[in-house]
Design a protein around this motif. Sequence first.
Motif, PDB file in Angstrom:
ATOM      1  N   GLU A   1      -0.102   5.051  -0.471  1.00  0.00           N
ATOM      2  CA  GLU A   1      -0.773   5.294   0.804  1.00  0.00           C
ATOM      3  C   GLU A   1       0.229   5.826   1.841  1.00  0.00           C
ATOM      4  O   GLU A   1       1.320   5.317   1.984  1.00  0.00           O
ATOM      5  CB  GLU A   1      -1.396   3.998   1.335  1.00  0.00           C
ATOM      6  N   ARG A   2      -0.177   6.879   2.576  1.00  0.00           N
ATOM      7  CA  ARG A   2       0.710   7.476   3.571  1.00  0.00           C
ATOM      8  C   ARG A   2       0.053   7.575   4.952  1.00  0.00           C
ATOM      9  O   ARG A   2       0.715   7.932   5.911  1.00  0.00           O
ATOM     10  CB  ARG A   2       1.134   8.895   3.124  1.00  0.00           C
ATOM     11  N   ASN A   3      -1.228   7.268   5.040  1.00  0.00           N
ATOM     12  CA  ASN A   3      -1.954   7.368   6.304  1.00  0.00           C
ATOM     13  C   ASN A   3      -1.652   6.141   7.165  1.00  0.00           C
ATOM     14  O   ASN A   3      -2.002   5.011   6.814  1.00  0.00           O
ATOM     15  CB  ASN A   3      -3.454   7.469   6.023  1.00  0.00           C
ATOM     16  N   ALA A   4      -1.018   6.356   8.305  1.00  0.00           N
ATOM     17  CA  ALA A   4      -0.610   5.239   9.158  1.00  0.00           C
ATOM     18  C   ALA A   4      -1.811   4.471   9.690  1.00  0.00           C
ATOM     19  O   ALA A   4      -1.743   3.250   9.878  1.00  0.00           O
ATOM     20  CB  ALA A   4       0.246   5.748  10.309  1.00  0.00           C
ATOM     21  N   HIS A   5      -2.924   5.158   9.939  1.00  0.00           N
ATOM     22  CA  HIS A   5      -4.114   4.478  10.451  1.00  0.00           C
ATOM     23  C   HIS A   5      -4.679   3.521   9.408  1.00  0.00           C
ATOM     24  O   HIS A   5      -5.130   2.425   9.746  1.00  0.00           O
ATOM     25  CB  HIS A   5      -5.164   5.504  10.867  1.00  0.00           C
ATOM     26  N   VAL A   6      -4.650   3.913   8.155  1.00  0.00           N
ATOM     27  CA  VAL A   6      -5.108   3.037   7.074  1.00  0.00           C
ATOM     28  C   VAL A   6      -4.208   1.806   6.986  1.00  0.00           C
ATOM     29  O   VAL A   6      -4.684   0.669   6.841  1.00  0.00           O
ATOM     30  CB  VAL A   6      -5.133   3.794   5.732  1.00  0.00           C
ATOM     31  N   LEU A   7      -2.904   2.021   7.101  1.00  0.00           N
ATOM     32  CA  LEU A   7      -1.960   0.903   7.013  1.00  0.00           C
ATOM     33  C   LEU A   7      -2.151  -0.074   8.165  1.00  0.00           C
ATOM     34  O   LEU A   7      -2.107  -1.297   7.975  1.00  0.00           O
ATOM     35  CB  LEU A   7      -0.529   1.437   6.983  1.00  0.00           C
ATOM     36  N   LYS A   8      -2.382   0.452   9.371  1.00  0.00           N
ATOM     37  CA  LYS A   8      -2.626  -0.440  10.501  1.00  0.00           C
ATOM     38  C   LYS A   8      -3.926  -1.225  10.312  1.00  0.00           C
ATOM     39  O   LYS A   8      -4.012  -2.400  10.711  1.00  0.00           O
ATOM     40  CB  LYS A   8      -2.645   0.360  11.805  1.00  0.00           C
ATOM     41  N   ALA A   9      -4.921  -0.588   9.693  1.00  0.00           N
ATOM     42  CA  ALA A   9      -6.186  -1.283   9.440  1.00  0.00           C
ATOM     43  C   ALA A   9      -5.987  -2.408   8.425  1.00  0.00           C
ATOM     44  O   ALA A   9      -6.586  -3.486   8.554  1.00  0.00           O
ATOM     45  CB  ALA A   9      -7.239  -0.297   8.942  1.00  0.00           C
ATOM     46  N   VAL A  10      -5.149  -2.171   7.425  1.00  0.00           N
ATOM     47  CA  VAL A  10      -4.851  -3.212   6.428  1.00  0.00           C
ATOM     48  C   VAL A  10      -4.239  -4.431   7.121  1.00  0.00           C
ATOM     49  O   VAL A  10      -4.628  -5.579   6.887  1.00  0.00           O
ATOM     50  CB  VAL A  10      -3.891  -2.663   5.350  1.00  0.00           C
ATOM     51  N   ILE A  11      -3.278  -4.172   8.001  1.00  0.00           N
ATOM     52  CA  ILE A  11      -2.629  -5.263   8.734  1.00  0.00           C
ATOM     53  C   ILE A  11      -3.637  -5.970   9.642  1.00  0.00           C
ATOM     54  O   ILE A  11      -3.734  -7.201   9.657  1.00  0.00           O
ATOM     55  CB  ILE A  11      -1.451  -4.716   9.561  1.00  0.00           C
TER      56      ILE A  11
ATOM     57  N   GLN B   1       0.820  -1.205   0.000  1.00  0.00           N
ATOM     58  CA  GLN B   1       0.000   0.000   0.000  1.00  0.00           C
ATOM     59  C   GLN B   1       0.862   1.266   0.000  1.00  0.00           C
ATOM     60  O   GLN B   1       0.529   2.256  -0.662  1.00  0.00           O
ATOM     61  CB  GLN B   1      -0.943   0.000   1.213  1.00  0.00           C
ATOM     62  N   VAL B   2       1.956   1.244   0.727  1.00  0.00           N
ATOM     63  CA  VAL B   2       2.867   2.398   0.718  1.00  0.00           C
ATOM     64  C   VAL B   2       3.474   2.575  -0.666  1.00  0.00           C
ATOM     65  O   VAL B   2       3.578   3.699  -1.174  1.00  0.00           O
ATOM     66  CB  VAL B   2       3.970   2.219   1.784  1.00  0.00           C
ATOM     67  N   GLU B   3       3.862   1.482  -1.293  1.00  0.00           N
ATOM     68  CA  GLU B   3       4.423   1.557  -2.647  1.00  0.00           C
ATOM     69  C   GLU B   3       3.406   2.105  -3.643  1.00  0.00           C
ATOM     70  O   GLU B   3       3.773   2.753  -4.625  1.00  0.00           O
ATOM     71  CB  GLU B   3       4.905   0.178  -3.078  1.00  0.00           C
ATOM     72  N   LEU B   4       2.102   1.881  -3.369  1.00  0.00           N
ATOM     73  CA  LEU B   4       1.041   2.389  -4.239  1.00  0.00           C
ATOM     74  C   LEU B   4       0.639   3.820  -3.903  1.00  0.00           C
ATOM     75  O   LEU B   4      -0.214   4.396  -4.573  1.00  0.00           O
ATOM     76  CB  LEU B   4      -0.186   1.477  -4.146  1.00  0.00           C
TER      77      LEU B   4
END
Length: 278
Positions: free
Chosen positions: A213-223, A208-211
């Motif tokens: 995405e920069r929002n840490a909350h979104v990344l934690k939700a993905v995990i 997601q970061v490579e695509l």
Amino acid sequence: MQVLPTIAEIREARKSLDQPGFVPTMGFLHDGHLSLIRRAIEECGDVVVSIFVNPTQFGPAEDFSRYPRDMERDLAFLREAGVALVFTPNPDEMYPPGFATAIDVGPVAQPLEGAVRPGHFSGVATVVCKLLNIVQPARAYFGQKDIQQCAVIRRLVADLNMPVEIVVGGTVRNTEGLALSSRNAYLSETEQAQATVLHRALQAARTQVELGERNAHVLKAVIGDMLTGEPGLSVDYISVADPDDLRELEWIRDRAVASLAVRVGKTRLLDNVFLTPG
């Protein structure tokens, strides 16, 4: 290879080594440890390895007594690898009667593992400080899997002006992506298969970061979504933080680390990946 159980013996033997590398371990060695040892030998020539299950970093309800141990197997690995010295103290050698000193490295030790395991990093910092003082290496090698431990040790070395370079080696994984750990010995075959979701979840966040995405909350939700979809797992924490001080991030503007702690059955596992915006 010399195997020495006392501080006096290891200090005397250390005099014959020129700027050695050092790999501290708690034993039950695996390819992650051996990758650090091979790197240390390549970069330093002579290498000292310690095998010491440190009681002060275990909480009262943790697994000190049943932590996996196999000294004979470990020494065979180290002999084959070409290690010069192995330090194998017992707890009384490291913590004699009357021992009362503990090291607190401050904020970097407080979140994540520090919040879940009070006192853990004081035990880690104290024993690592003692080992570095005893061995006096030019470089000391640690694994990225324990990313907060690496940050704690770097803080310790910087704050106490210790003349040693801290080298962090990348996480070594099995063919299914599970980070190698001595505690993997606790996992059943089914649990080992379930545990592979840890790395897949972290990789999903990296993608997601490579695509963009920069929002840490979104990344934690993905995990979190990937972890909660796997039965038999219990999540202790998911973090997206600054890799130097483990401060939680709202947005990723530079290098970050996504890390997690998850219980698979009764076994608690850690993993992490670096997130670097393109």
